[in-house]
Design a protein around this motif. Structure first.
Motif, PDB file in Angstrom:
ATOM      1  N   GLY A  20       0.821  -1.210   0.000  1.00 45.36           N
ATOM      2  CA  GLY A  20       0.000   0.000   0.000  1.00 45.36           C
ATOM      3  C   GLY A  20       0.851   1.255   0.000  1.00 45.36           C
ATOM      4  N   THR A  21       1.922   1.240   0.793  1.00 44.80           N
ATOM      5  CA  THR A  21       2.829   2.393   0.833  1.00 44.80           C
ATOM      6  C   THR A  21       3.509   2.587  -0.519  1.00 44.80           C
ATOM      7  N   ALA A  22       3.966   1.489  -1.124  1.00 44.23           N
ATOM      8  CA  ALA A  22       4.633   1.591  -2.430  1.00 44.23           C
ATOM      9  C   ALA A  22       3.679   2.111  -3.497  1.00 44.23           C
ATOM     10  N   LEU A  23       2.419   1.730  -3.407  1.00 44.76           N
ATOM     11  CA  LEU A  23       1.435   2.171  -4.389  1.00 44.76           C
ATOM     12  C   LEU A  23       1.084   3.647  -4.203  1.00 44.76           C
ATOM     13  N   ILE A  24       0.860   4.046  -2.955  1.00 46.23           N
ATOM     14  CA  ILE A  24       0.378   5.394  -2.665  1.00 46.23           C
ATOM     15  C   ILE A  24       1.511   6.421  -2.569  1.00 46.23           C
ATOM     16  N   ALA A  25       2.650   5.994  -2.029  1.00 48.99           N
ATOM     17  CA  ALA A  25       3.755   6.938  -1.807  1.00 48.99           C
ATOM     18  C   ALA A  25       5.079   6.320  -2.259  1.00 48.99           C
ATOM     19  N   PRO A  26       5.224   6.072  -3.559  1.00 44.65           N
ATOM     20  CA  PRO A  26       6.445   5.411  -4.034  1.00 44.65           C
ATOM     21  C   PRO A  26       7.716   6.195  -3.715  1.00 44.65           C
ATOM     22  N   HIS A  27       7.609   7.513  -3.674  1.00 45.98           N
ATOM     23  CA  HIS A  27       8.778   8.338  -3.365  1.00 45.98           C
ATOM     24  C   HIS A  27       9.299   8.063  -1.957  1.00 45.98           C
ATOM     25  N   LEU A  28       8.403   7.735  -1.021  1.00 43.02           N
ATOM     26  CA  LEU A  28       8.844   7.414   0.348  1.00 43.02           C
ATOM     27  C   LEU A  28       9.602   6.096   0.386  1.00 43.02           C
ATOM     28  N   MET A  29       9.129   5.123  -0.383  1.00 41.36           N
ATOM     29  CA  MET A  29       9.820   3.834  -0.429  1.00 41.36           C
ATOM     30  C   MET A  29      11.220   4.001  -1.019  1.00 41.36           C
ATOM     31  N   LEU A  30      11.318   4.773  -2.072  1.00 37.19           N
ATOM     32  CA  LEU A  30      12.623   5.013  -2.692  1.00 37.19           C
ATOM     33  C   LEU A  30      13.538   5.804  -1.758  1.00 37.19           C
ATOM     34  N   ALA A  31      12.998   6.809  -1.106  1.00 37.31           N
ATOM     35  CA  ALA A  31      13.792   7.626  -0.186  1.00 37.31           C
ATOM     36  C   ALA A  31      14.306   6.800   0.985  1.00 37.31           C
ATOM     37  N   SER A  32      13.545   5.790   1.420  1.00 37.59           N
ATOM     38  CA  SER A  32      13.986   4.950   2.543  1.00 37.59           C
ATOM     39  C   SER A  32      15.250   4.166   2.194  1.00 37.59           C
ATOM     40  N   LYS A  33      15.542   4.070   0.921  1.00 37.20           N
ATOM     41  CA  LYS A  33      16.741   3.373   0.461  1.00 37.20           C
ATOM     42  C   LYS A  33      17.836   4.350   0.029  1.00 37.20           C
TER      43      LYS A  33
END
Length: 129
Positions: A20-33
């Protein structure tokens, strides 16, 4: 190790939450890396999110099923998925794509633990012939 029901409950909730996070806020998932994503990376992250949501929902729906060949196949498939995902971020870090080791440790540890769990539960399924 938790019962198969609880293992599938927990893993399903993880997949649904991350998906759900990757779908709604992909930029947050990428930033976490430690990655600044472009539009293409964000689209791919959203696609991964949809896949994780589907895997999570399937796990949730079968978590109380009795032993069957189908359940065993689903558990083996999830184990294979975790094993296949395991080296991807490690290699990305080694090649400089994910800049900080802190960006890969949580997922790498999670994939290893989930692989062990799915394989153990798959091996424990007993189906009469």
């Amino acid at each position: 190790m938790p019962s198969r029901f609880w293992f599938l409950t927990i893993t399903s909730l993880i997949a649904i939450g991350v998906g759900g996070t990757a779908l709604i806020a992909p930029h947050l998932m990428l930033a976490s890396k430690g990655i600044v994503g472009n539009a293409a990376a964000q689209v791919w992250m959203q696609e991964v999110g949809v896949l994780l949501l589907a895997v999570g929902v399937i796990g949730w729906l079968v978590r109380s099923h009795q032993d069957s060949a189908t359940l065993r196949a689903l558990l083996w498939g999830n184990g294979l998925l975790q094993l296949a995902l395991l080296p991807i971020e490690v290699l990305a870090h080694l090649h400089g794509v994910i800049p900080h080791v802190a960006g890969i440790v949580p997922n790498t540890a999670l994939h290893a633990l989930l692989a062990v769990g799915f394989v153990n539960y798959a091996r424990a399924v007993r189906v009469g012939h």
